[in-house]
Design an enzyme around this catalytic site. Sequence first.
Site, PDB file in Angstrom:
ATOM      1  N   ARG A  43      39.589   2.624  13.861  1.00 14.02           N
ATOM      2  CA  ARG A  43      40.216   3.927  14.083  1.00 14.02           C
ATOM      3  C   ARG A  43      39.944   4.812  12.873  1.00 14.02           C
ATOM      4  O   ARG A  43      39.814   4.327  11.754  1.00 14.02           O
ATOM      5  CB  ARG A  43      41.721   3.772  14.268  1.00 14.02           C
ATOM      6  N   HIS A  97      28.770  -7.931  29.017  1.00 11.01           N
ATOM      7  CA  HIS A  97      28.774  -8.583  30.323  1.00 11.01           C
ATOM      8  C   HIS A  97      29.604  -7.757  31.283  1.00 11.01           C
ATOM      9  O   HIS A  97      30.470  -6.974  30.870  1.00 11.01           O
ATOM     10  CB  HIS A  97      29.394  -9.989  30.222  1.00 11.01           C
ATOM     11  N   THR A 136      34.230  -0.054  18.501  1.00  8.49           N
ATOM     12  CA  THR A 136      34.145  -0.147  19.952  1.00  8.49           C
ATOM     13  C   THR A 136      33.816   1.184  20.618  1.00  8.49           C
ATOM     14  O   THR A 136      33.471   1.218  21.788  1.00  8.49           O
ATOM     15  CB  THR A 136      35.471  -0.664  20.544  1.00  8.49           C
ATOM     16  N   LYS A 137      33.949   2.296  19.869  1.00  2.45           N
ATOM     17  CA  LYS A 137      33.718   3.646  20.398  1.00  2.45           C
ATOM     18  C   LYS A 137      32.895   4.442  19.399  1.00  2.45           C
ATOM     19  O   LYS A 137      32.855   4.119  18.209  1.00  2.45           O
ATOM     20  CB  LYS A 137      35.049   4.371  20.619  1.00  2.45           C
ATOM     21  N   ASN A 146      22.058  -5.886   3.612  1.00  4.51           N
ATOM     22  CA  ASN A 146      22.503  -7.027   2.823  1.00  4.51           C
ATOM     23  C   ASN A 146      22.373  -8.320   3.622  1.00  4.51           C
ATOM     24  O   ASN A 146      22.029  -8.320   4.797  1.00  4.51           O
ATOM     25  CB  ASN A 146      23.935  -6.803   2.334  1.00  4.51           C
ATOM     26  N   ALA A 170      34.964  -2.609   5.750  1.00  5.05           N
ATOM     27  CA  ALA A 170      34.683  -4.031   5.901  1.00  5.05           C
ATOM     28  C   ALA A 170      35.602  -4.629   6.960  1.00  5.05           C
ATOM     29  O   ALA A 170      36.786  -4.328   7.011  1.00  5.05           O
ATOM     30  CB  ALA A 170      34.881  -4.751   4.566  1.00  5.05           C
TER      31      ALA A 170
END
Length: 164
Positions: free
Chosen positions: A139, A76, A124-125, A46, A119
């Site tokens: 989660r 970083h 992060t994992k 989209n 949404a």
Amino acid sequence: MHSNAELQALFSALIGKPVDDNFCLFPPIHTEFGKNITVGKACFINADCVFQDQGGISIGDNCLIGHQVAFLTLNHGESLTNRQDLIPKKIIVENNVWIGAKATILSGVTIGENSIVAAGAVVTKDIPPNMVVAGVPARIQKTIKNKQDKYLSCLFFIYYILGY
């Protein structure tokens, strides 16, 4: 306004690889390079997505990518001595994944087959297959129990996008 065939040709040129005849894109999209992106069969992307692809982005078959999703493959260093260093890591989106609008997918993450990212989630994992994830950070909210759930969710999303 470009036809879908024209958009397929333009996207293929951008990534340096052909896309499937069932690939669909609503422009604009943003990328730094493009050549480190691969897209499977029958995918939908989209409008206004960001592909920071220096680390590589692999999207499997039958994936749905919502508005303004960001794929961020660079990170970083944490210490002051290497904070300016760029650390690229590949993002992998396996088959049949639905990523909702404004989700952010961080470097090095794999999203398992058949999973749904809500949404606004920040992934992060790694996400195991057949999971629904939401939140910041994302989660697990529930397990997708059968294939019918997955197909109904995708069908609803497609009808929503097309305005039915």
